[in-house]
Scaffold this active site. Structure first.
Site, short mmCIF file in Angstrom:
data_model
loop_
_atom_site.label_atom_id
_atom_site.label_comp_id
_atom_site.label_asym_id
_atom_site.label_seq_id
_atom_site.Cartn_x
_atom_site.Cartn_y
_atom_site.Cartn_z
N ASN A 7 38.10 35.50 53.58
CA ASN A 7 37.31 34.30 53.34
C ASN A 7 36.51 34.55 52.06
OD1 ASN A 7 35.06 32.50 53.21
ND2 ASN A 7 35.31 32.00 55.37
N GLU A 34 38.20 29.17 52.83
CA GLU A 34 36.99 28.61 52.21
C GLU A 34 37.11 28.62 50.69
OE1 GLU A 34 32.35 28.33 53.55
OE2 GLU A 34 33.45 30.10 54.19
N ASP A 147 39.85 33.18 59.19
CA ASP A 147 38.49 33.15 59.71
C ASP A 147 38.50 32.23 60.93
OD1 ASP A 147 35.83 32.79 60.29
OD2 ASP A 147 35.24 32.13 58.28
N ASN A 149 36.07 32.05 63.13
CA ASN A 149 34.71 31.66 63.52
C ASN A 149 34.49 31.83 65.02
OD1 ASN A 149 32.90 30.94 61.37
ND2 ASN A 149 34.27 29.23 60.88
N ASP A 218 36.90 37.49 61.54
CA ASP A 218 38.16 37.35 60.80
C ASP A 218 39.22 38.17 61.52
OD1 ASP A 218 37.13 36.05 58.07
OD2 ASP A 218 35.70 37.58 58.71
N ASP A 247 30.41 36.57 51.72
CA ASP A 247 29.74 37.14 52.89
C ASP A 247 30.74 37.73 53.89
OD1 ASP A 247 30.59 34.56 53.36
OD2 ASP A 247 28.65 33.80 54.02
N HIS A 248 32.03 37.63 53.58
CA HIS A 248 33.09 38.27 54.36
C HIS A 248 33.69 39.42 53.55
CE1 HIS A 248 33.79 34.84 57.30
NE2 HIS A 248 33.04 34.26 56.38
#
Length: 260
Positions: A7, A34, A147, A149, A218, A247-248
């Site tokens: 991501n 993303e 991802d 989530n 993930d 941030d991943h």
């Protein structure tokens, strides 16, 4: 065969970091999520220059998924999940690469929960489970990567008690993930690291990365015909610590297709 999911949290704003990682690791296949870019703003020339060809499903400002393959063009199979003709969010794409079907997905976050966004998450999840069931029934080698989530278990979050009401950790989200696994999918990272606290996401705030206050959201899931090919899996954690990071961190698996 080295396959990764990442991501990128904005492909154009993180392009330099993405290209650096591609040069270093040279994965054979990469699933990106993303993108946060419309179809015409995908940096195809830069990706080609790094030795990759790509298919992508873009969307202005939000969402977006892509599949990259080294030296060959992924053969697109599906774009978007069936089951909701009114869903305009770019969250799913499938392609065949070297005899393996790759499904790249960006499952909805769902917060705040409860509420309309959480309802959308669960409905999207049910559509994913339906498609995954079709793929399992077909018997072809498949990887579901992206991802999700979803924080599957307490082991996958630094402080479970702080996430009880979050859409990523609510019982409905975890139950949907486990229903998916019950179809026969192998959670590759957990298969290789069964008891380890291993994270793929760290928030930008409160020094989360420095404190290793992370989440595992993930995932790479292998169909039964591929599970025997799994040789290794891990997280390129150092990428999260670089300048202007996502941030991943990238998550990767290594398959030996001769033994599958």
């Amino acid at each position: 065969m080295l396959i990764a999911t990442f991501n990128v949290n904005g492909i154009n704003s993180r392009l330099r970091a993405l290209l650096q990682w591609l040069r270093e690791m040279q994965p054979d296949v990469v699933c990106l999520q993303e993108l946060k870019a419309p179809q015409e703003k995908f940096p195809e020339a830069a990706i080609n220059g790094a030795g990759y060809q790509a298919i992508w499903h873009g969307q202005k400002s939000w969402n977006g998924v892509a599949i990259l393959a080294r030296s060959i063009l992924p053969v697109e199979v599906e774009r978007g999940l069936k089951g909701d003709p009114d869903d305009e969010q770019s969250r799913y794409i499938e392609a065949a690469v070297n005899g393996v079907l790759i499904a790249c997905l960006y499952l909805p976050n769902g917060n705040p929960a409860p509420g309309p966004k959480f309802d959308y998450k669960l409905k999207w999840f049910q559509r994913l489970i339906a498609r995954a069931g079709e793929l399992i029934a077909n018997g072809v080698p498949v990887i579901l990567a992206g991802d999700f989530n979803v924080i599957p278990t307490d082991l996958d979050v630094y402080k479970p008690e702080r996430w009880l009401d979050d859409a990523l950790f609510r019982p409905e989200s975890r139950e949907a993930f486990h229903l998916l696994l019950e179809q026969g999918w192998c959670d590759a990272l957990r298969e290789m690291h069964p008891g380890e606290k291993i994270y793929t996401f760290w928030d930008y705030f409160r020094n989360a990365f420095g404190r290793n206050a992370g989440l595992r959201i993930d995932h790479l899931l292998l169909s039964p015909s591929l599970a025997g090919s799994l040789k290794d899996a891990g997280v390129h954690r150092e990428v999260r610590g670089r300048e202007k990071p996502s941030d991943h961190a990238p998550v990767w698996i290594e398959l030996d297709l001769k033994t599958g």
